[in-house]
Write a protein that holds these residues in place. Structure first.
Motif, short mmCIF file in Angstrom:
data_model
loop_
_atom_site.label_atom_id
_atom_site.label_comp_id
_atom_site.label_asym_id
_atom_site.label_seq_id
_atom_site.Cartn_x
_atom_site.Cartn_y
_atom_site.Cartn_z
N ASN A 1 0.83 -1.21 0.00
CA ASN A 1 0.00 0.00 0.00
C ASN A 1 0.86 1.26 0.00
OD1 ASN A 1 -2.38 -1.46 -0.06
ND2 ASN A 1 -2.62 -1.43 2.19
N ASP B 1 -0.13 5.89 5.13
CA ASP B 1 0.35 4.60 4.64
C ASP B 1 1.71 4.24 5.24
OD1 ASP B 1 -1.92 4.37 3.15
OD2 ASP B 1 -0.99 4.96 1.25
N ARG C 1 2.52 1.68 -3.46
CA ARG C 1 1.55 2.18 -4.45
C ARG C 1 1.26 3.66 -4.21
NH1 ARG C 1 -2.26 -0.84 -3.12
NH2 ARG C 1 -1.58 -2.61 -4.40
#
Length: 275
Positions: free
Chosen positions: A98, A119, A101
């Motif tokens: 995550n 994140d 990305r």
């Protein structure tokens, strides 16, 4: 009758002044006390007093039920800890993806910094949980190994060859950890103890070989002096006359070489071996 008193007294004094080359002592032993490292109930006793046993021979067993329960509990906890590691590993992998990305999208201008910071925090927290899960799994594994080792310690074995001298506890009795269940006498642990007068200490240093004889012994046994007390066993008056020095004795111990008929408590005679 009075004319015989003085010669008789002189004769007795002369006999008392004559030094003897023989000292008297007794057999002694350093017993090996076989005990359990765990508290439990004696389940089975596999020897009797007087039995000759070899090194590694089983001596006793404790009731294993309580220790087996502890081993099972520790094993279940170890399995749960391993499952926790797998879960934490999956969470850490997902959090890392995550974040990667989000970082890519942030670089292209399609992802807010606040979301990227969240994140990153989620990734760090997942990695921290993984580290903690691995530590808990390691501790659980160690606890399982210890529980299994304790289960194995419920069986007592002879550490060396020898004779079972005494049994202290029977089946059905509760014993504490370290409490002796049997006493083993190894031939190498036999020794003699005797008391040497102060004038003889110079001829009895550690390492001196002596001859030991006993009632019923067909031939003398050889022993080596291993200990000489640094302090006397009997304290005479302050004035050390010649007569008083004969009463100043020191404890001496000597290790018996090989197998002999000498037993603990048996009276023995000691003579210095010929060079």
């Amino acid at each position: 009758m009075k004319r015989f008193v003085l010669p008789l007294a002189l004769l007795l004094a002369a006999c008392g002044d004559r030094a003897s080359d023989t000292l008297h002592g007794y057999g002694e032993a350093d017993y090996i006390y076989i005990a359990s490292q765990e508290t439990g109930v004696v389940r089975e006793l596999l020897v009797r007093e007087g039995d000759q046993v070899e090194a590694g021979a089983p001596i006793f067993t404790l009731d294993p039920d309580r220790l087996a329960f502890n081993a099972q509990t520790a094993g279940a906890q170890a399995q749960a800890a391993s499952a926790g590691v797998r879960t934490a590993q999956a969470d850490a992998t997902l959090a890392e993806r995550n974040y990667a990305r989000g970082a890519e999208l942030f670089g292209r201008g399609f992802y807010p910094r606040a979301r990227l910071d969240a994140d990153r925090a989620a990734r760090d927290a997942a990695n921290a949980r993984l580290v903690q899960a691995r530590r808990e799994a390691g501790a659980a594994s160690a606890a399982t190994g210890l529980a299994r080792q304790r289960l194995g310690d419920a069986n007592g074995a002879a550490p060396t060859a020898g004779t079972i001298q005494q049994i202290y506890h029977r089946p059905g009795e509760v014993v504490a950890a370290g409490q002796p269940i049997a006493a083993l006498l190894s031939p190498s642990n036999m020794k003699v103890r005797f008391f040497a007068p102060e004038p003889m200490l110079a001829s009895l240093p550690v390492g001196t070989r002596i001859n030991v004889s006993c009632d019923g012994c067909t031939e003398a046994t050889t022993a080596t002096i291993s200990f000489v007390a640094s302090e006397p066993q009997f304290t005479p008056p302050v004035i050390y006359s010649l007569d008083q020095r004969e009463k100043l004795v020191f404890l001496v111990e000597a290790r018996i070489e090989g197998v002999s008929r000498i037993r603990p408590g048996m009276p023995v005679d000691i003579r210095i071996a010929e060079p």
